[in-house]
Design an enzyme around this catalytic site. Structure first.
Site, PDB file in Angstrom:
ATOM      1  N   ASP A  10     124.463  95.713  63.236  1.00  0.00           N
ATOM      2  CA  ASP A  10     124.102  96.926  62.244  1.00  0.00           C
ATOM      3  C   ASP A  10     125.116  97.870  61.890  1.00  0.00           C
ATOM      4  O   ASP A  10     126.254  97.342  61.453  1.00  0.00           O
ATOM      5  CB  ASP A  10     123.663  97.406  63.621  1.00  0.00           C
ATOM      6  CG  ASP A  10     122.725  98.228  63.311  1.00  0.00           C
ATOM      7  OD1 ASP A  10     122.101  99.222  62.503  1.00  0.00           O
ATOM      8  OD2 ASP A  10     121.092  98.397  64.356  1.00  0.00           O
ATOM      9  N   ASP A  45     114.612 101.314  59.039  1.00  0.00           N
ATOM     10  CA  ASP A  45     112.930 100.416  60.021  1.00  0.00           C
ATOM     11  C   ASP A  45     111.766 100.742  60.261  1.00  0.00           C
ATOM     12  O   ASP A  45     111.440 101.563  59.382  1.00  0.00           O
ATOM     13  CB  ASP A  45     113.586 100.944  61.598  1.00  0.00           C
ATOM     14  CG  ASP A  45     114.833 100.432  62.475  1.00  0.00           C
ATOM     15  OD1 ASP A  45     115.972 100.257  61.152  1.00  0.00           O
ATOM     16  OD2 ASP A  45     115.100 100.931  63.242  1.00  0.00           O
ATOM     17  N   GLU A  52     122.079  97.660  57.067  1.00  0.00           N
ATOM     18  CA  GLU A  52     123.223  98.649  57.039  1.00  0.00           C
ATOM     19  C   GLU A  52     122.145  99.687  55.841  1.00  0.00           C
ATOM     20  O   GLU A  52     122.495 100.630  55.534  1.00  0.00           O
ATOM     21  CB  GLU A  52     124.719  98.468  56.686  1.00  0.00           C
ATOM     22  CG  GLU A  52     124.760  98.045  54.534  1.00  0.00           C
ATOM     23  CD  GLU A  52     124.749  98.712  53.892  1.00  0.00           C
ATOM     24  OE1 GLU A  52     123.475  99.092  53.505  1.00  0.00           O
ATOM     25  OE2 GLU A  52     125.099 100.052  53.009  1.00  0.00           O
ATOM     26  N   TRP A  53     121.575  98.907  56.334  1.00  0.00           N
ATOM     27  CA  TRP A  53     119.668 100.186  56.264  1.00  0.00           C
ATOM     28  C   TRP A  53     119.400 100.270  54.579  1.00  0.00           C
ATOM     29  O   TRP A  53     119.078 101.363  53.601  1.00  0.00           O
ATOM     30  CB  TRP A  53     119.623 101.385  56.778  1.00  0.00           C
ATOM     31  CG  TRP A  53     119.776 101.079  57.955  1.00  0.00           C
ATOM     32  CD1 TRP A  53     119.912 100.372  58.971  1.00  0.00           C
ATOM     33  CD2 TRP A  53     121.217 102.045  58.589  1.00  0.00           C
ATOM     34  NE1 TRP A  53     120.493 100.486  60.095  1.00  0.00           N
ATOM     35  CE2 TRP A  53     120.797 101.185  60.354  1.00  0.00           C
ATOM     36  CE3 TRP A  53     121.672 103.056  58.569  1.00  0.00           C
ATOM     37  CZ2 TRP A  53     121.531 101.798  61.389  1.00  0.00           C
ATOM     38  CZ3 TRP A  53     122.740 103.630  59.025  1.00  0.00           C
ATOM     39  CH2 TRP A  53     122.732 103.349  60.811  1.00  0.00           C
ATOM     40  N   GLY A  54     120.022  99.273  53.242  1.00  0.00           N
ATOM     41  CA  GLY A  54     120.449  99.642  52.298  1.00  0.00           C
ATOM     42  C   GLY A  54     121.325 101.184  51.964  1.00  0.00           C
ATOM     43  O   GLY A  54     120.986 101.489  50.249  1.00  0.00           O
TER      44      GLY A  54
HETATM   45  C1  GLA Z   1     118.641 100.052  64.277  1.00  0.00           C
HETATM   46  C2  GLA Z   1     118.352  98.498  63.893  1.00  0.00           C
HETATM   47  C3  GLA Z   1     116.979  98.189  64.028  1.00  0.00           C
HETATM   48  C4  GLA Z   1     117.228  98.159  65.649  1.00  0.00           C
HETATM   49  C5  GLA Z   1     118.137  98.732  65.853  1.00  0.00           C
HETATM   50  C6  GLA Z   1     118.661  98.706  67.632  1.00  0.00           C
HETATM   51  O1  GLA Z   1     117.958 101.067  64.206  1.00  0.00           O
HETATM   52  O2  GLA Z   1     118.204  99.387  62.007  1.00  0.00           O
HETATM   53  O3  GLA Z   1     116.326  97.029  63.295  1.00  0.00           O
HETATM   54  O4  GLA Z   1     118.328  97.301  65.593  1.00  0.00           O
HETATM   55  O5  GLA Z   1     119.419 100.019  65.713  1.00  0.00           O
HETATM   56  O6  GLA Z   1     118.703 100.168  68.259  1.00  0.00           O
END
Ligand code: GLA
Length: 377
Positions: A125, A182, A159-161
């Protein structure tokens, strides 16, 4: 070679979040076998955040003893004993998103620790990254550390893009990378992440490296950590169909110990899974023009190794039912080419069609078909 087809498994976060523990993980592994999930290809059992103890011990990460009284290595062994693979979670910053110790500055020792524990999959993450440090560099470091262990460990970048990971993550050794924030268990979230934010990324996916639009919410029905009202059965079917067409990793997020018949029917549909796992490894594309707002019908297509094409005909509108059509020409086929059409949710052959195929689809539902071109007479 890992991840030659999109990784399949389960991750604790969507349903269990902070409540994850050894019992849940063992019972999930049991359910993989009992429910036939392992037989259709689900393989990785992954613990997300909040498995960690509050502090490192002698510089090493260790587990929360309340949640994992027998330790993580014993749990990994249990999962392996079921013929499955075991995954864990950490973060490229100093702390995980939930505030536990993470791997920045400890990449090598952590990778070695996980290898010793029998870890087969790391979700990595991006919280608490030190300011000014280059994001891709942090992933490069962990990619290198994992490789140096000598153990094949699937590397899942999360890393969410933020920094267009589709452009660089594969070069760090990543087998998959999140393209967005998410997912939540709500149709709005599936629409936004799946239908609105994936088009155009198909050029970056292929065997060994996949775009990841996040874990499945199929079967959650508003229960658990990321539940935000839940989805209908039709919405879960559309969600799963799109993830299959996108050659997305299929990481289940519901409680597989307690699936209802509809959830089983979706997650265990072999013909839909075959679209996702097709050896050609092409990610599906949005047919026609780019998505503009919430248009009512949407068509996605995924070319398959045997020359056939999987197509999803989605009704995104709020109206009860509407006709959705795919024209052969939009798929690169001559419109006089006869094609066999098979409905993958109904497991039904729909005969030979020329020029196009069209069908009625319920609101938020999908027709998932496989089109097989035949010789012209
Ligand atoms: C981030 C990630 C999620 C999850 C949480 C855990 O938000 O994007 O998929 O792993 O952390 O804390």
């Amino acid at each position: 070679m890992l991840a030659q087809t999109p990784p399949m498994g389960w991750n604790s976060w969507n349903t269990f979040g902070p409540e994850v523990n050894a019992q849940v993980v063992m019972e999930t592994a049991d359910a993989f076998v009992r429910e036939g999930l392992s037989e259709v290809g689900y393989e990785y059992v992954v613990i997300d955040d909040l498995w960690e103890a509050d502090e490192r011990v002698q510089g090493r990460l260790t587990w929360d003893v309340e949640k994992f009284p027998d330790g993580i290595p014993a749990l990994a062994e249990y999962v392996h004993g079921k013929g499955l693979k075991f995954g864990i979670y950490s973060c490229a910053g100093s702390h995980t998103c939930a505030g536990k110790p993470a791997s920045y500055g400890y990449e090598e020792v952590d990778a070695l620790t996980w290898a010793e524990w029998g870890v087969d999959y790391l979700k990595y993450d991006f919280c608490y990254a030190p300011p000014g440090v280059d994001g891709p560099m942090l992933y490069r470091r962990m990619g290198q550390a994992l490789r140096a262990t000598g153990r094949p460990i699937l590397f899942s970048v999360c890393e969410w893009g933020r920094h267009k990971p589709w452009e660089w993550a594969a070069s760090t050794g990543a087998h998959m990378w999140r393209t967005t924030g998410d997912i939540q268990d709500a149709w709005e979230s599936v629409l936004n992440i799946g239908f609105e934010r994936q088009s155009g990324l198909e050029a970056y996916a292929g065997p060994g490296h996949w775009n990841d639009p996040d874990m499945l919410v199929v079967g959650m029905y508003g229960q658990g950590n990321v539940a935000r009202g839940g989805c209908t059965d039709a919405e879960y079917r559309s969600h799963f169909s799109l993830w299959c067409l996108l050659a997305s990793p299929l990481m289940i997020g519901c409680d597989v110990r307690a699936m209802n018949g509809v959830t089983r029917g979706i997650l265990l549909n072999r013909e839909a899974i075959a679209v996702n796992q097709d050896p050609l490894g092409r990610q599906g594309y949005q047919v026609g023009t780019v998505f503009h707002g919430r248009q009512a019908a949407d068509v996605w297509a995924k070319p398959l190794a045997d020359g056939s094409i999987a197509v999803g005909l989605f009704n995104l509108g709020e109206r009860e039912r509407r006709r959705v059509t795919v024209a052969w020409e939009s798929l690169g086929l001559h419109d006089r080419r006869p094609c066999r059409v098979r409905d993958l949710w109904a497991s039904d052959d729909l005969g030979l069609h020329r020029g196009d195929f069209s069908t009625m689809v319920g609101s938020h539902d999908v027709a998932l078909i496989r089109i097989t071109p035949q010789p012209c007479e």
